[in-house]
Design a protein around this motif. Sequence first.
Motif, PDB file in Angstrom:
ATOM      1  N   GLN A   1       0.730  -1.271  -0.102  1.00 14.31           N
ATOM      2  CA  GLN A   1      -0.029  -0.060   0.023  1.00 14.31           C
ATOM      3  C   GLN A   1       0.780   1.187  -0.005  1.00 14.31           C
ATOM      4  O   GLN A   1       1.942   1.269   0.438  1.00 14.31           O
ATOM      5  N   PRO A   2       0.287   2.425  -0.514  1.00 13.76           N
ATOM      6  CA  PRO A   2       1.023   3.596  -0.492  1.00 13.76           C
ATOM      7  C   PRO A   2       1.228   3.988   1.075  1.00 13.76           C
ATOM      8  O   PRO A   2       0.462   3.749   1.950  1.00 13.76           O
ATOM      9  N   ALA A   3       2.480   4.775   1.398  1.00 14.36           N
ATOM     10  CA  ALA A   3       2.815   4.944   2.691  1.00 14.36           C
ATOM     11  C   ALA A   3       1.743   5.940   3.283  1.00 14.36           C
ATOM     12  O   ALA A   3       1.310   6.892   2.426  1.00 14.36           O
ATOM     13  N   PRO A   4       1.115   5.771   4.574  1.00 17.70           N
ATOM     14  CA  PRO A   4      -0.100   6.440   4.872  1.00 17.70           C
ATOM     15  C   PRO A   4       0.710   7.788   5.675  1.00 17.70           C
ATOM     16  O   PRO A   4      -0.245   8.554   6.298  1.00 17.70           O
ATOM     17  N   THR A   5       1.749   7.650   6.042  1.00 17.15           N
ATOM     18  CA  THR A   5       2.731   8.675   6.582  1.00 17.15           C
ATOM     19  C   THR A   5       3.837   9.287   5.986  1.00 17.15           C
ATOM     20  O   THR A   5       4.553   8.622   5.221  1.00 17.15           O
ATOM     21  N   GLN A   6       4.548  10.606   6.456  1.00 15.59           N
ATOM     22  CA  GLN A   6       5.563  11.102   5.915  1.00 15.59           C
ATOM     23  C   GLN A   6       6.876  10.614   6.751  1.00 15.59           C
ATOM     24  O   GLN A   6       7.894  10.618   6.140  1.00 15.59           O
ATOM     25  N   ASN A   7       6.544  10.396   7.867  1.00 12.72           N
ATOM     26  CA  ASN A   7       7.859  10.127   8.947  1.00 12.72           C
ATOM     27  C   ASN A   7       7.314   8.915   9.626  1.00 12.72           C
ATOM     28  O   ASN A   7       6.258   8.686  10.095  1.00 12.72           O
ATOM     29  N   VAL A   8       8.129   7.964   9.876  1.00 14.56           N
ATOM     30  CA  VAL A   8       8.088   6.976  10.771  1.00 14.56           C
ATOM     31  C   VAL A   8       9.282   7.469  12.133  1.00 14.56           C
ATOM     32  O   VAL A   8      10.459   7.522  11.569  1.00 14.56           O
ATOM     33  N   VAL A   9       8.675   7.333  13.283  1.00 11.74           N
ATOM     34  CA  VAL A   9       9.540   7.915  14.492  1.00 11.74           C
ATOM     35  C   VAL A   9       9.346   6.853  15.490  1.00 11.74           C
ATOM     36  O   VAL A   9       8.369   6.459  15.911  1.00 11.74           O
ATOM     37  N   PRO A  10      10.618   6.506  16.244  1.00 13.47           N
ATOM     38  CA  PRO A  10      10.218   5.653  17.327  1.00 13.47           C
ATOM     39  C   PRO A  10       9.487   6.352  18.465  1.00 13.47           C
ATOM     40  O   PRO A  10       9.666   7.454  18.634  1.00 13.47           O
ATOM     41  N   ALA A  11       8.601   5.473  19.129  1.00 14.63           N
ATOM     42  CA  ALA A  11       7.834   5.993  20.052  1.00 14.63           C
ATOM     43  C   ALA A  11       8.670   5.983  21.387  1.00 14.63           C
ATOM     44  O   ALA A  11       9.053   5.041  22.083  1.00 14.63           O
ATOM     45  N   GLY A  12       8.853   7.192  21.776  1.00 17.33           N
ATOM     46  CA  GLY A  12       9.646   7.468  23.230  1.00 17.33           C
ATOM     47  C   GLY A  12       8.691   7.363  24.284  1.00 17.33           C
ATOM     48  O   GLY A  12       9.300   7.087  25.395  1.00 17.33           O
TER      49      GLY A  12
END
Length: 824
Positions: A242-253
């Motif tokens: 699928q197309p990426a649903p977001t611009q950024n993937v960031v670790p959940a701190g």
Amino acid sequence: MPRKTSGVRRRVVLSAAVNTAVSLGPLSAAVRAATTAGSPSAVAGETPPTAGNGWTARWIGRDTPQQWPTLGEQNPAPLLRREFRLGRRVAHARLDIVGLGYHEAWINGRRVGDQVLDPPPSAYDRTAYSRDFDVTALLHRGDNVIAVTLGRGYLATPETGHDLFGLSRAPWRVEPRLLAQLDIAFTNGTTARVVSDRDWKIADGPTLDALYFGEHHDARRARPGWTRPAYDDSAWQQAREQPAPTQNVVPAGMPPVMVTGTLDPVEVTTSKAGTTVYDFGRVTAGWARITVSAAPGVTTTLAYGEQLEDDGTVYRTGATSPAAVTHVDSYTSDGGGPRTWEPSFTRHGFRYIEVSSSEPLSSFRIQARVAHTALRSTGRFHSSEPLLNKIHANQRASLLDNMWGLPTDTPWRDRQGWTADGYLYLDSAALNFDVRRLYGQWLRTWRDSQKADGSLPMIVPNAGGLSFYNDPSWAGTLVLTAWGLYQHYGDAGVLRDNYEAMTRWMDLMLTTVAGSNGLYAGFSFGDWASPGSETGGSTSLAPPEGAELTANADLYREARTLARIAEVLDRRDDATRFDAMAEAVTTAFNAKFFDPGADQYRTTVDAGYRQTSNLVPLAYGLVPEGHEDAVFARLVKDVVDRGTRLNTGATGTKLLLPVLTEHGRGDLAYELATRTGYPSWGHWVRSGATTSWETWSITGKDHSMNHAFLGTVDDWFYTHLAGIRPLAPGYRKVLIAPLLPSGLSQCSASVTSPRGTISCGWRTLKDRVDVTVEVPDGTPAEVRIPVVAGRDRVTVGRGVTLVRKETARNVYRAAPGTHVFHVS
């Protein structure tokens, strides 16, 4: 469990054998095995730009329909799985995963982690949060499988006829998505990687979920064994990239949401409708866990609420979504023996759960599961007055119930990240719990929600249902929230991270007020929820005096605070510019609202004397020189003339007791804190409250009984009654200035600062007062000990130096350690 007979062709052998990567052939898009030690080799093809460095996985899931489904017609929660075979012993393995809106994962039938409702909500189209897990112990040589189910969360809300906050029309709306990557290191030094891509399989699960409404599970549609190897998934479909649903993937701190407690009902009643209602004794947030036996197809329905109707059924709000489908779960039996079930992807605010069934049940048991972000407790308060202890306990409960990946207003009705709510109770939250990372990531979502022109929303994340922007008392609290986190934790990173967003907004406001005689003239919520606003059960809690005064006072404070932030970050030109803005707002503010002849502030709407209208100028330093004492005296007179009663909403309530105390009327502040008549915190307790309320009295069933923004008296317990305050960000310097009001014999509090534990406890005895202070290493402390005529002899031990004597107090400098002051 069905055994797999045709799946051998899909198994992939991962081992340390020479040329392993080559032998995988066309399956290398799913799995790679490196033949030498080091990082896993990259999967062929373009790396998704949104996944960031190190990701070679693909987003997978169902296609998003062109016409968004209505509630009840949405796709079931999908089940996704990937089998693979390991030919060597595993030394270490890590799973990185983003499952939007929520996910649960298993490896070889064992759950990955014990978090729930994960990842934290965000402005999904801008940022999605990942988690990583050490899964070494879950893998073994031979056949293995990763299995994941996805929930909708705030990402994919179905359409309903009434959607106040626009969740079903959010800009990020897509079907649930998975991005997963398993990195494996073998004992011989080689590595391998399993990633989400089109070689995964997908099928419908037994659950229809919608976070805002509830979860419906049909056990007849369950797929036993699907999380274990050798399950026959030959009839499942191939997962689609699928197309990426977001611009950024960031670790959940931030810490994840966890189940933190299980409650048994304290009372069971039967409603006039014949349903069974379970009372769990207190308002909380989470869901039910049931154990049920019934014939196949029998459905047990659970309705959650904070209050009951006159006929004994649970009241379900229709204020933000259709009442009939809000806060409702159901379980349909497969006819087997006792089955235990609880929802995975929904959360409710409730005290009561109403249970009904389509046919009689053979057996039934219910418990309440309490779930919230697993925040570490960092503060403690206790006094000799049980009423204060109960108010404190209620506020702590409301704070936790409203922390579930973001700070919300209530877990029952709105369930939104209202910005002023999160700001107003930030101090209370930070004094009681470690909220640094939770708030820090929420501020990222705030930045992500900013418009191109600098406009800020009043709800974060902002689905766009309510088009309110730029209210200084709500949206502008981005500045005050970032500054507040800096004061509590001492990390200037939060100022740097948010500086551009703050300055863009302030520049927009500078342009805005230039066109309206130097003052903000737009929409504002104002001093929300003042006494009387709840009359008739109204949820429109606007103050009678209007919002223009408080909005401009808050704009002044935000401009002045942003100037201080600019100084910390060595942005001197910005500091000068925002200080000049603050001065201009001060001049225009006093010209419009201050009556020097009466020494009071008046709004353009005649609503009589308003405490908050005069509190905010006192608290923010807006009162012209020479008038402060008179303005304060007029405030005190109004409090006393009302029978020692407050008349403040959420903004004024946070300020009232500190302003009274700091101007020498701590006795009056204490009297207000211990009142039990309406309006007061004691009135809540006397009325049976187990949490803080949205309003000073519950006059309608749409009023929230789990709302933290009026419970900010808890700040005052720590900062003034026990007297613990930072003199420098992060408690690099500390002020200890306890209040010793008549009628209270003992009080103690402690705060876990970044530098260590700071505490102050005092007790009055027959012939003396003992004050015990604890100061951590490397933390200069100023200690102010109250003295009165006849009790002004203070004895201290080593490490304490008298700095000066002032009216009604001695001021000391204390070295790190524990010190006892005897006042006799």
